[in-house]
Design an enzyme around this catalytic site. Structure first.
Site, short mmCIF file in Angstrom:
data_model
loop_
_atom_site.label_atom_id
_atom_site.label_comp_id
_atom_site.label_asym_id
_atom_site.label_seq_id
_atom_site.Cartn_x
_atom_site.Cartn_y
_atom_site.Cartn_z
N PHE B 130 51.40 42.16 43.77
CA PHE B 130 49.98 42.35 43.28
C PHE B 130 49.52 43.51 44.27
O PHE B 130 49.66 43.60 45.55
CB PHE B 130 49.15 41.09 43.65
CG PHE B 130 47.90 41.29 43.10
CD1 PHE B 130 47.41 41.02 41.75
CD2 PHE B 130 46.74 41.27 43.98
CE1 PHE B 130 46.15 41.48 41.50
CE2 PHE B 130 45.41 41.64 43.41
CZ PHE B 130 44.99 41.71 42.40
N ASP B 199 52.05 34.92 50.19
CA ASP B 199 50.69 34.75 49.53
C ASP B 199 50.78 33.99 48.49
O ASP B 199 51.33 34.18 47.37
CB ASP B 199 50.48 36.35 48.70
CG ASP B 199 49.14 36.35 48.06
OD1 ASP B 199 48.34 35.38 47.62
OD2 ASP B 199 48.72 37.62 47.81
N LYS B 225 40.65 30.93 42.08
CA LYS B 225 41.65 30.54 41.08
C LYS B 225 41.97 29.17 40.77
O LYS B 225 40.84 28.55 40.34
CB LYS B 225 43.13 31.50 41.14
CG LYS B 225 42.77 33.12 41.31
CD LYS B 225 44.02 33.61 41.46
CE LYS B 225 43.98 35.08 41.81
NZ LYS B 225 43.57 35.89 40.51
#
Lengths: 410, 410
Positions: B130, B199, B225
């Site tokens: 990401f 992460d 999320k």
């Protein structure tokens, strides 16, 4: 000489009746009967927010879901709130962005400043400034190989040597209320080849500011004090236009990318202050801050500062007559919207005062701090607060065990 | 061979009726008729939050004002929420703290890791991870004199040379859903003398995690999320106990001080992960995240992962039969709670699908991403989503001008 005539303060009711800002108090939801003199630590609730927040939660998040990033304008809030805040601090709309905390923003801007002054490694601060500013600079200095130099207030201009990259100052001192001359010290920094970074935590929403005109290079400020943005509200960054192109904050992330949703492999900064964004903006907190900023709609900050000054001076004069209290001298013609009273048992006295419905805060060991935001404070509140403090002191009730210090936050 | 018998998926209604997690959907407020397959980007609204937030705004802030820092426990929320989140990610309560954003937390922990490995200057990442993770590391590397090395997925262990200070990996890949073996790669990092930073943005609340057991050194993760904390919710940090004493994040500020209200001149870190706090915690956002974390009360994350896996596989199998769609292969036995479909006009097709009441998101140029959180997704939703996508493709309605790309967030 008739001292009564000479010294008597004007009647508070008359002053409140003549106060052009008095109606602004209706923009807030304040507990009945409470005299809240701690808006300098946490601003009160904007009256409009409960309904706004209910809609943000239920409609924008609950129903709009991911679509609200576009449809409700969430993605633009950091810049939109910056533009709305800008006139309150004397800045052009695109010089301000709302994001992160004061601490994180200090790190970003000070780190960017160091990179803009290669060959210089000193960050100059005022000794005894608000501690977090020094903590952030100590951490940055360790990582960047810089040095933190702290000097007394009177020696700042003289300490701007050729090794200074950045002058970091709090505009209005958190404890004393002393206000720096932003134009003069920004100019002194510039003349010395350094950059200036102003912490406006006790100025934004309290004092008349003119960042663009005064030649400040960078600034940060707090959303949860005078701006009434709620507990832990997002903070803001200001960057003078002349630095927009070169600005390279060491903490860079996707919301500061020129095209965050292209998911490019390498960072490329957005135009202007948007590059100071890091993570995804906290929408609920942004909406609350938006309501806080809206409490300033139509407010002339010079008039607000003048009213706060009159409140502070009335309070200081009356409190000086109380037994066992010493009043910190107001530092100069211009000062923060606060007043510090000293008492050896400050925490106990404040606890007893709060029990009587007057809220200020304590800065150890002996300071009681009272804030007088122009939008919510009445002259009658000043008189009532002094009367309550007088009663606490006269009764000695602060010696009661129930007022012994407890809790982390004083 | 009777291919119908062989291939037919079990009836969705039967699967939903047998789903032990099905009742959890009542913990959310979801718009009627909408099929929301983007909880991997923004989790839905916890049903309890509107009432909670109304109380936080009106009572905690509006009436409690500054007193709520003690009386409502605001000051303890970062640690209290960390402790509450910890079991969801397989950590001891005091190994987790809630603060800032993923980006800011990556900076703090990676900076701390570099300081713990003097003489090593490489941050090793997976190429195509990401982007914000890489952006943050590029900024940190510039300031700290470190180097970012990005290698393909298969070459990570081999790239753990003696110059590597930190291995930063996303546990579940944002686009492919590929899941790393945390135990194996953490051990490889340790064996090479490096530290590991995970992460968990696409793992926390989605997959069964065992941070303590797997030997992770550090981790960060996202609150908005799968944890359902609201748009831009605060993020979290995890630090293994063995690093608590030495941890020195370069971004340090007053809430991470051992005694923030002593206003000491120099930074002295709080015990444990509390030192990772920087500025004042954002209370409204913290309360929302608290409600999001509470949606996991009593949930067995292994069961949740298994349900999501079944949903993803059902979706992938059915979508593979649609014309013009290719389905990204599920990377291995274990994968993220998402599925990627490819279509050359992904943004238009998704816009048309959203108009039919099925929400996913797009990762350019050609990926449509659908998430299947176990707490809210029904097997019937999978079938309905595939049917709607089939209708969009069969009709060609996505070619309509109203579905042309617009807006910043895709």
């Amino acid at each position: 000489m008739d001292s009564l005539t000479e010294d008597a303060a004007p009647d508070a009711a008359l002053l409140d009746a003549a106060d052009a800002l008095a109606l602004l108090r209706a923009r807030f939801s304040l507990p009945p009967g409470l005299i809240y003199l701690d808006g300098n630590s946490l601003g009160p609730l904007p009256a409009a927010l409960p309904a706004i927040m209910a809609g943000v939660v239920a409609q924008e998040w609950g129903e709009g879901l991911i679509r609200s990033w576009n449809d409700a304008g969430w993605i633009d809030l950091p810049m939109a709130l910056g533009a709305r805040l800008a006139p309150i601090i004397g800045a052009a709309p695109d010089h301000v962005v709302v994001c992160d905390s004061v601490s994180v923003n200090l790190f970003k801007l000070a780190g960017a400043a160091l990179a803009m002054r290669p060959g210089r490694s000193v960050i100059l601060m005022e000794a005894d400034d608000f501690p977090t500013d020094a903590y952030v600079m100590q951490g940055l200095a360790r990582l960047a190989g810089a040095t933190l130099r702290r000097v007394p207030r009177g020696e700042i201009a003289g300490a701007l040597g050729p090794d200074v990259a950045l002058l970091l100052l709090t505009h209005a001192h958190y404890a004393t209320g002393a206000v720096h001359d932003m134009a003069a010290l920004s100019a002194a920094a510039t003349a010395a080849g350094a950059l200036s970074l102003w912490d406006l935590s006790h100025s934004a929403g309290a004092l008349a500011l003119a960042l663009d005109e005064d030649g400040a290079d960078f600034a940060v400020g707090c959303g949860y004090k005078y701006l009434n943005g709620g507990p832990g509200a997002p903070a803001f960054c200001y960057v003078a236009a002349r630095h927009h192109a070169a600005l390279a904050p060491p903490l860079q992330a996707w919301m500061g990318h020129t095209a965050p949703f292209d998911f490019a492999a390498d960072f490329a900064p957005a135009v202007g202050v948007r590059r100071l964004l890091a993570g995804t903006p906290p929408i609920l907190a942004m909406r609350a801050l938006e309501a806080g900023i809206a409490t300033f709609d139509g407010v002339d900050m010079a008039a607000a500062e003048a009213k706060s000054r009159a409140l502070v001076r009335r309070f200081a004069a009356a409190a000086a007559a109380l037994p066992g209290i010493s009043v910190d001298a107001l530092p100069n013609e211009r000062h923060g919207c606060q007043c510090v009273l000293r008492h050896p048992e400050a925490r106990r006295v404040m606890a007893a005062l709060i029990a009587r419905g007057v809220i200020g805060d304590v800065r150890p060991p002996d300071r009681m701090r009272f804030g007088f935001p122009a939008l919510t404070t009445r002259f009658a509140d000043v008189d009532a607060a002094v009367a309550a403090l007088g009663a606490v002191l006269a009764s000695g009730e602060w010696r009661d065990e129930r007022f012994a210090p407890r809790g982390m936050v004083s």
